[in-house]
Design an enzyme around this catalytic site. Structure first.
Site, short mmCIF file in Angstrom:
data_model
loop_
_atom_site.label_atom_id
_atom_site.label_comp_id
_atom_site.label_asym_id
_atom_site.label_seq_id
_atom_site.Cartn_x
_atom_site.Cartn_y
_atom_site.Cartn_z
N ALA A 15 3.36 -5.51 -10.31
CA ALA A 15 4.61 -5.24 -9.59
C ALA A 15 5.80 -5.87 -10.30
CB ALA A 15 4.48 -5.75 -8.15
N ARG A 16 6.14 -7.10 -9.93
CA ARG A 16 7.23 -7.83 -10.56
C ARG A 16 6.81 -9.28 -10.78
NH1 ARG A 16 8.91 -3.87 -12.19
NH2 ARG A 16 11.00 -2.95 -12.04
N GLU B 163 10.39 -12.80 -17.97
CA GLU B 163 10.29 -11.84 -19.07
C GLU B 163 11.56 -11.86 -19.92
OE1 GLU B 163 9.29 -7.85 -17.96
OE2 GLU B 163 7.72 -8.50 -16.59
N HIS C 259 4.45 -5.66 -19.92
CA HIS C 259 5.13 -4.82 -18.92
C HIS C 259 5.04 -3.34 -19.33
CE1 HIS C 259 8.55 -4.77 -15.72
NE2 HIS C 259 7.74 -3.74 -15.59
N PHE D 254 0.83 -1.21 0.00
CA PHE D 254 0.00 0.00 0.00
C PHE D 254 0.86 1.26 0.00
CE2 PHE D 254 -3.89 2.33 1.65
CZ PHE D 254 -4.72 1.91 0.63
N GLY D 255 1.83 1.26 -0.94
CA GLY D 255 2.65 2.45 -1.12
C GLY D 255 1.92 3.45 -2.00
N ARG D 256 2.67 4.33 -2.63
CA ARG D 256 2.08 5.38 -3.46
C ARG D 256 1.19 4.79 -4.56
NH1 ARG D 256 3.87 10.69 -4.64
NH2 ARG D 256 5.79 10.28 -3.48
N ILE D 257 1.71 3.76 -5.25
CA ILE D 257 0.95 3.17 -6.35
C ILE D 257 -0.25 2.39 -5.82
CG2 ILE D 257 1.04 1.41 -8.16
CD1 ILE D 257 3.91 2.36 -8.76
#
Length: 345
Positions: free
Chosen positions: A254-255, A284, A302, A171-174
Protein backbone atom coordinates in the site's frame (compact mmCIF):
# COMPACT_ATOMS: atom_id res chain seq x y z
CA UNK A 1 -19.79 27.84 -27.33
CA UNK A 2 -16.39 26.18 -27.36
CA UNK A 3 -15.51 22.69 -26.24
CA UNK A 4 -14.81 22.10 -22.52
CA UNK A 5 -11.13 22.53 -21.71
CA UNK A 6 -9.04 19.69 -20.25
CA UNK A 7 -5.65 20.46 -18.72
CA UNK A 8 -3.34 17.55 -19.52
CA UNK A 9 -0.29 17.14 -17.29
CA UNK A 10 2.93 15.44 -18.37
CA UNK A 11 3.96 13.63 -21.53
CA UNK A 12 2.16 12.82 -24.77
CA UNK A 13 -0.20 9.86 -24.99
CA UNK A 14 1.68 6.67 -25.88
CA UNK A 15 -0.79 3.84 -26.34
CA UNK A 16 -4.51 4.64 -26.55
CA UNK A 17 -4.34 6.77 -29.67
CA UNK A 18 -7.80 5.93 -31.01
CA UNK A 19 -9.46 6.86 -27.71
CA UNK A 20 -7.32 10.00 -27.48
CA UNK A 21 -8.56 11.09 -30.91
CA UNK A 22 -12.11 10.80 -29.60
CA UNK A 23 -11.02 12.66 -26.46
CA UNK A 24 -9.62 15.50 -28.58
CA UNK A 25 -12.86 15.75 -30.53
CA UNK A 26 -14.82 16.28 -27.31
CA UNK A 27 -12.40 18.55 -25.46
CA UNK A 28 -9.99 21.41 -26.03
CA UNK A 29 -6.71 20.01 -24.67
CA UNK A 30 -4.35 22.43 -22.97
CA UNK A 31 -0.90 21.19 -21.93
CA UNK A 32 1.34 22.01 -18.97
CA UNK A 33 3.85 19.26 -19.82
CA UNK A 34 6.37 19.10 -16.94
CA UNK A 35 6.28 22.52 -15.33
CA UNK A 36 8.06 22.91 -11.99
CA UNK A 37 5.92 24.10 -9.10
CA UNK A 38 6.71 27.83 -9.18
CA UNK A 39 6.06 28.06 -12.92
CA UNK A 40 2.88 25.99 -12.63
CA UNK A 41 1.54 28.19 -9.83
CA UNK A 42 2.21 31.31 -11.88
CA UNK A 43 0.45 29.76 -14.89
CA UNK A 44 -2.63 28.97 -12.78
CA UNK A 45 -2.70 32.50 -11.35
CA UNK A 46 -2.43 33.96 -14.85
CA UNK A 47 -5.16 31.58 -16.10
CA UNK A 48 -2.76 30.43 -18.80
CA UNK A 49 -4.80 27.25 -19.34
CA UNK A 50 -8.17 28.99 -19.41
CA UNK A 51 -11.24 27.92 -17.44
CA UNK A 52 -10.60 24.21 -17.69
CA UNK A 53 -13.25 21.64 -16.82
CA UNK A 54 -10.91 18.76 -15.97
CA UNK A 55 -7.33 17.84 -15.07
CA UNK A 56 -5.91 14.72 -16.72
CA UNK A 57 -2.64 13.09 -15.63
CA UNK A 58 -2.14 9.98 -17.78
CA UNK A 59 1.22 8.88 -16.39
CA UNK A 60 2.74 8.38 -12.98
CA UNK A 61 6.34 9.24 -13.91
CA UNK A 62 5.51 12.62 -15.47
CA UNK A 63 3.00 15.35 -14.77
CA UNK A 64 3.80 15.51 -11.06
CA UNK A 65 6.72 17.92 -11.22
CA UNK A 66 4.69 20.60 -9.43
CA UNK A 67 4.76 18.45 -6.29
CA UNK A 68 1.94 17.50 -3.96
CA UNK A 69 -1.50 18.83 -4.73
CA UNK A 70 -2.08 20.59 -1.44
CA UNK A 71 -4.30 23.51 -0.47
CA UNK A 72 -1.92 25.94 -2.18
CA UNK A 73 -2.42 24.35 -5.60
CA UNK A 74 -6.05 23.35 -5.16
CA UNK A 75 -7.02 26.92 -4.19
CA UNK A 76 -5.75 28.15 -7.55
CA UNK A 77 -7.96 25.88 -9.65
CA UNK A 78 -10.71 27.70 -11.56
CA UNK A 79 -14.31 27.28 -10.39
CA UNK A 80 -14.97 25.61 -13.73
CA UNK A 81 -12.84 22.58 -12.73
CA UNK A 82 -15.04 19.62 -11.79
CA UNK A 83 -12.88 16.51 -12.10
CA UNK A 84 -9.25 15.44 -11.68
CA UNK A 85 -8.36 12.02 -13.15
CA UNK A 86 -4.90 10.65 -12.48
CA UNK A 87 -2.74 7.61 -13.05
CA UNK A 88 -1.82 5.50 -10.03
CA UNK A 89 -3.70 3.83 -7.21
CA UNK A 90 -2.46 5.79 -4.19
CA UNK A 91 -3.58 9.34 -3.56
CA UNK A 92 -1.62 10.43 -0.50
CA UNK A 93 0.00 13.14 -2.68
CA UNK A 94 -3.27 14.93 -3.35
CA UNK A 95 -5.57 16.60 -0.83
CA UNK A 96 -8.82 14.95 -1.89
CA UNK A 97 -10.72 16.72 0.90
CA UNK A 98 -9.58 20.13 -0.37
CA UNK A 99 -10.72 19.15 -3.87
CA UNK A 100 -14.06 18.01 -2.44
CA UNK A 101 -14.61 21.39 -0.75
CA UNK A 102 -14.42 22.96 -4.20
CA UNK A 103 -16.76 20.36 -5.66
CA UNK A 104 -14.01 18.59 -7.61
CA UNK A 105 -14.19 14.81 -8.02
CA UNK A 106 -10.84 13.04 -7.77
CA UNK A 107 -10.44 9.73 -9.62
CA UNK A 108 -7.56 7.33 -9.17
CA UNK A 109 -6.67 4.43 -11.46
CA UNK A 110 -6.48 1.52 -9.05
CA UNK A 111 -8.69 -0.53 -11.35
CA UNK A 112 -6.01 -0.38 -14.03
CA UNK A 113 -3.23 -1.77 -11.84
CA UNK A 114 -5.20 -4.22 -9.71
CA UNK A 115 -3.88 -7.30 -11.49
CA UNK A 116 -0.27 -6.14 -11.36
CA UNK A 117 -0.39 -5.23 -7.67
CA UNK A 118 -2.12 -8.50 -6.80
CA UNK A 119 0.52 -10.52 -8.67
CA UNK A 120 3.31 -8.70 -6.83
CA UNK A 121 1.52 -9.28 -3.53
CA UNK A 122 1.44 -13.01 -4.21
CA UNK A 123 5.17 -12.89 -4.96
CA UNK A 124 5.82 -11.19 -1.62
CA UNK A 125 3.56 -13.60 0.27
CA UNK A 126 5.34 -16.62 -1.22
CA UNK A 127 8.74 -15.09 -0.55
CA UNK A 128 7.97 -14.35 3.11
CA UNK A 129 6.94 -17.97 3.66
CA UNK A 130 9.73 -19.56 1.59
CA UNK A 131 12.39 -16.85 2.26
CA UNK A 132 13.28 -16.86 -1.41
CA UNK A 133 14.99 -13.47 -1.16
CA UNK A 134 17.76 -15.12 0.89
CA UNK A 135 18.25 -17.73 -1.82
CA UNK A 136 18.17 -15.20 -4.68
CA UNK A 137 20.68 -12.83 -3.07
CA UNK A 138 23.03 -15.72 -2.28
CA UNK A 139 22.89 -17.03 -5.85
CA UNK A 140 23.44 -13.58 -7.39
CA UNK A 141 26.38 -12.88 -5.11
CA UNK A 142 28.45 -15.41 -7.03
CA UNK A 143 29.97 -16.37 -3.71
CA UNK A 144 30.10 -20.15 -3.16
CA UNK A 145 29.91 -19.81 0.62
CA UNK A 146 26.72 -17.75 0.44
CA UNK A 147 25.27 -20.25 -2.02
CA UNK A 148 26.07 -23.20 0.24
CA UNK A 149 24.72 -21.35 3.27
CA UNK A 150 21.34 -20.73 1.61
CA UNK A 151 21.27 -24.20 0.05
CA UNK A 152 21.82 -25.95 3.39
CA UNK A 153 20.04 -23.67 5.86
CA UNK A 154 16.95 -22.34 4.11
CA UNK A 155 14.76 -25.42 4.35
CA UNK A 156 14.40 -25.58 8.17
CA UNK A 157 12.90 -22.06 8.25
CA UNK A 158 10.94 -22.22 4.97
CA UNK A 159 7.20 -22.94 4.91
CA UNK A 160 4.55 -23.39 2.22
CA UNK A 161 1.75 -20.80 2.27
CA UNK A 162 -0.88 -23.52 1.71
CA UNK A 163 -3.16 -23.93 4.69
CA UNK A 164 -1.93 -20.79 6.42
CA UNK A 165 -4.12 -17.77 7.06
CA UNK A 166 -3.81 -14.48 5.19
CA UNK A 167 -5.21 -11.43 6.96
CA UNK A 168 -5.86 -8.53 4.57
CA UNK A 169 -6.27 -5.01 5.96
CA UNK A 170 -8.18 -3.08 3.32
CA UNK A 171 -10.61 -5.15 1.25
CA UNK A 172 -11.10 -2.88 -1.73
CA UNK A 173 -10.63 -3.90 -5.35
CA UNK A 174 -6.94 -4.75 -4.88
CA UNK A 175 -7.42 -6.48 -1.52
CA UNK A 176 -10.18 -8.68 -2.96
CA UNK A 177 -8.10 -9.64 -5.99
CA UNK A 178 -5.18 -10.62 -3.76
CA UNK A 179 -7.57 -12.72 -1.69
CA UNK A 180 -8.84 -14.48 -4.82
CA UNK A 181 -5.35 -15.37 -5.98
CA UNK A 182 -4.16 -16.46 -2.53
CA UNK A 183 -7.26 -18.59 -1.97
CA UNK A 184 -7.40 -20.23 -5.37
CA UNK A 185 -3.70 -20.57 -6.18
CA UNK A 186 -2.11 -20.95 -2.76
CA UNK A 187 -4.97 -22.57 -0.85
CA UNK A 188 -4.72 -19.99 1.93
CA UNK A 189 -7.40 -19.20 4.49
CA UNK A 190 -8.71 -15.66 4.00
CA UNK A 191 -9.63 -13.16 6.70
CA UNK A 192 -10.02 -9.43 6.24
CA UNK A 193 -10.64 -6.11 7.97
CA UNK A 194 -12.29 -3.12 6.35
CA UNK A 195 -14.61 -0.25 7.26
CA UNK A 196 -17.45 -2.15 5.58
CA UNK A 197 -18.15 -5.86 5.38
CA UNK A 198 -18.11 -7.39 1.91
CA UNK A 199 -21.32 -8.86 0.46
CA UNK A 200 -22.07 -12.42 1.55
CA UNK A 201 -21.54 -13.78 -1.95
CA UNK A 202 -17.99 -12.35 -1.98
CA UNK A 203 -17.22 -13.85 1.42
CA UNK A 204 -18.68 -17.22 0.46
CA UNK A 205 -16.71 -17.42 -2.79
CA UNK A 206 -13.47 -17.08 -0.80
CA UNK A 207 -14.52 -18.63 2.52
CA UNK A 208 -13.44 -15.23 3.85
CA UNK A 209 -13.95 -14.26 7.48
CA UNK A 210 -14.66 -10.61 8.33
CA UNK A 211 -12.90 -9.05 11.32
CA UNK A 212 -14.58 -5.85 12.44
CA UNK A 213 -11.53 -5.13 14.60
CA UNK A 214 -8.04 -5.14 13.08
CA UNK A 215 -6.76 -6.30 16.47
CA UNK A 216 -8.40 -9.71 16.21
CA UNK A 217 -7.09 -10.14 12.67
CA UNK A 218 -3.56 -9.25 13.78
CA UNK A 219 -3.75 -11.83 16.54
CA UNK A 220 -4.87 -14.67 14.28
CA UNK A 221 -3.27 -14.20 10.83
CA UNK A 222 -0.16 -16.12 9.83
CA UNK A 223 0.52 -13.39 7.30
CA UNK A 224 -0.84 -9.83 7.47
CA UNK A 225 -1.08 -7.93 4.21
CA UNK A 226 -1.61 -4.15 4.18
CA UNK A 227 -3.74 -2.96 1.25
CA UNK A 228 -5.43 0.14 2.65
CA UNK A 229 -4.90 3.78 1.56
CA UNK A 230 -2.75 6.07 3.69
CA UNK A 231 -5.06 8.44 5.55
CA UNK A 232 -2.41 10.45 7.35
CA UNK A 233 -1.72 8.12 10.27
CA UNK A 234 0.60 5.17 10.83
CA UNK A 235 -1.36 1.92 10.84
CA UNK A 236 1.22 -0.40 12.41
CA UNK A 237 3.75 0.84 14.94
CA UNK A 238 5.19 -0.89 18.01
CA UNK A 239 1.81 -1.45 19.66
CA UNK A 240 0.13 -2.82 16.55
CA UNK A 241 3.05 -5.05 15.59
CA UNK A 242 3.07 -6.47 19.12
CA UNK A 243 -0.54 -7.57 18.60
CA UNK A 244 0.47 -9.74 15.67
CA UNK A 245 0.72 -13.48 16.12
CA UNK A 246 4.25 -14.55 17.08
CA UNK A 247 6.10 -15.80 14.01
CA UNK A 248 3.70 -14.07 11.61
CA UNK A 249 4.77 -12.41 8.38
CA UNK A 250 3.99 -8.86 7.21
CA UNK A 251 3.49 -7.72 3.61
CA UNK A 252 2.93 -4.10 2.53
CA UNK A 253 1.87 -3.17 -1.02
CA UNK A 254 0.00 0.00 0.00
CA UNK A 255 2.03 2.95 1.33
CA UNK A 256 5.28 2.91 3.28
CA UNK A 257 4.09 5.46 5.85
CA UNK A 258 1.49 2.98 7.07
CA UNK A 259 4.23 1.03 8.90
CA UNK A 260 6.81 2.38 11.33
CA UNK A 261 10.00 0.86 9.92
CA UNK A 262 12.02 1.29 13.12
CA UNK A 263 9.43 -0.71 15.01
CA UNK A 264 9.25 -3.28 12.21
CA UNK A 265 13.02 -3.79 12.40
CA UNK A 266 12.76 -4.41 16.13
CA UNK A 267 9.89 -6.87 15.66
CA UNK A 268 12.00 -8.80 13.15
CA UNK A 269 15.15 -8.69 15.27
CA UNK A 270 13.28 -10.00 18.32
CA UNK A 271 11.80 -12.76 16.10
CA UNK A 272 8.30 -11.70 17.06
CA UNK A 273 7.80 -11.53 13.29
CA UNK A 274 9.45 -14.15 11.11
CA UNK A 275 9.60 -12.25 7.81
CA UNK A 276 8.44 -9.23 5.85
CA UNK A 277 7.81 -8.40 2.20
CA UNK A 278 7.82 -4.71 1.29
CA UNK A 279 7.09 -2.93 -1.96
CA UNK A 280 6.85 0.49 -0.30
CA UNK A 281 8.85 2.33 2.36
CA UNK A 282 8.44 4.99 4.99
CA UNK A 283 11.05 7.32 3.49
CA UNK A 284 11.17 6.40 -0.20
CA UNK A 285 13.45 6.15 -2.08
CA UNK A 286 15.56 5.56 1.03
CA UNK A 287 15.31 2.15 2.72
CA UNK A 288 16.35 1.25 6.24
CA UNK A 289 19.89 -0.20 6.05
CA UNK A 290 18.86 -2.76 8.66
CA UNK A 291 16.01 -4.04 6.51
CA UNK A 292 18.38 -4.31 3.56
CA UNK A 293 20.69 -6.61 5.52
CA UNK A 294 17.98 -9.02 6.69
CA UNK A 295 17.77 -12.39 4.95
CA UNK A 296 14.11 -12.76 5.92
CA UNK A 297 12.97 -9.54 4.24
CA UNK A 298 11.99 -9.28 0.58
CA UNK A 299 12.29 -5.77 -0.88
CA UNK A 300 10.94 -4.25 -4.10
CA UNK A 301 11.34 -0.73 -5.49
CA UNK A 302 7.67 0.31 -5.36
CA UNK A 303 7.03 -1.71 -8.51
CA UNK A 304 3.94 -3.70 -7.51
CA UNK A 305 1.67 -1.79 -9.86
CA UNK A 306 4.36 -1.08 -12.44
CA UNK A 307 3.66 -3.03 -15.62
CA UNK A 308 3.01 -2.06 -19.21
CA UNK A 309 -0.54 -3.34 -18.77
CA UNK A 310 -1.05 -0.97 -15.83
CA UNK A 311 0.30 2.03 -17.68
CA UNK A 312 -1.87 1.42 -20.72
CA UNK A 313 -4.82 1.15 -18.34
CA UNK A 314 -3.88 4.35 -16.45
CA UNK A 315 -3.86 6.29 -19.68
CA UNK A 316 -7.22 4.88 -20.80
CA UNK A 317 -9.08 5.06 -17.48
CA UNK A 318 -8.24 8.72 -16.98
CA UNK A 319 -9.85 9.63 -20.30
CA UNK A 320 -12.82 7.36 -19.62
CA UNK A 321 -13.39 8.99 -16.24
CA UNK A 322 -13.47 12.48 -17.72
CA UNK A 323 -15.64 11.46 -20.68
CA UNK A 324 -18.09 9.66 -18.42
CA UNK A 325 -18.33 12.60 -16.03
CA UNK A 326 -18.88 15.08 -18.85
CA UNK A 327 -21.66 12.93 -20.32
CA UNK A 328 -23.45 11.63 -17.21
CA UNK A 329 -22.17 13.65 -14.26
CA UNK A 330 -20.68 10.48 -12.79
CA UNK A 331 -17.09 9.25 -12.90
CA UNK A 332 -15.98 5.61 -13.09
CA UNK A 333 -13.48 5.50 -10.23
CA UNK A 334 -14.05 8.45 -7.87
CA UNK A 335 -12.52 8.35 -4.38
CA UNK A 336 -13.86 11.52 -2.73
CA UNK A 337 -17.50 11.80 -3.82
CA UNK A 338 -18.64 11.05 -0.27
CA UNK A 339 -16.90 14.26 0.84
CA UNK A 340 -18.62 16.51 -1.71
CA UNK A 341 -21.79 18.37 -0.81
CA UNK A 342 -24.61 17.30 -3.17
CA UNK A 343 -25.17 20.94 -4.10
CA UNK A 344 -21.67 21.07 -5.58
CA UNK A 345 -21.94 17.93 -7.70
Amino acid sequence: MGKPIVLQLGDDIRWNHELYSEFQEKFDIKRSYSMPRAEFIQALKAKAFGDFFAVYRPFWNTGGEMGNWDEELVSLLPTSCKIYASAGAGFDWVDTAALAKRGIVYCNAAAACTESVADAAIWLIISTFRLLSWSAVAARSGDKDQFVDANRNLAPVSRNPSGHSLGIIGFGRIGKRIAEKAYKALDMKIMYNDVVQAPKEVEQSLNAVFHKSADTLLAEADCVLVATPFAGETLLSKEGLAKMKKGARLVNIARGKLIDETDLVEALKSEHLSAAGLDVFQNEPHISPELIKMKNVELLSHNAGASLDSHIGFERLGMENIMSFEKTGKAISPVNVHLIKPSKL
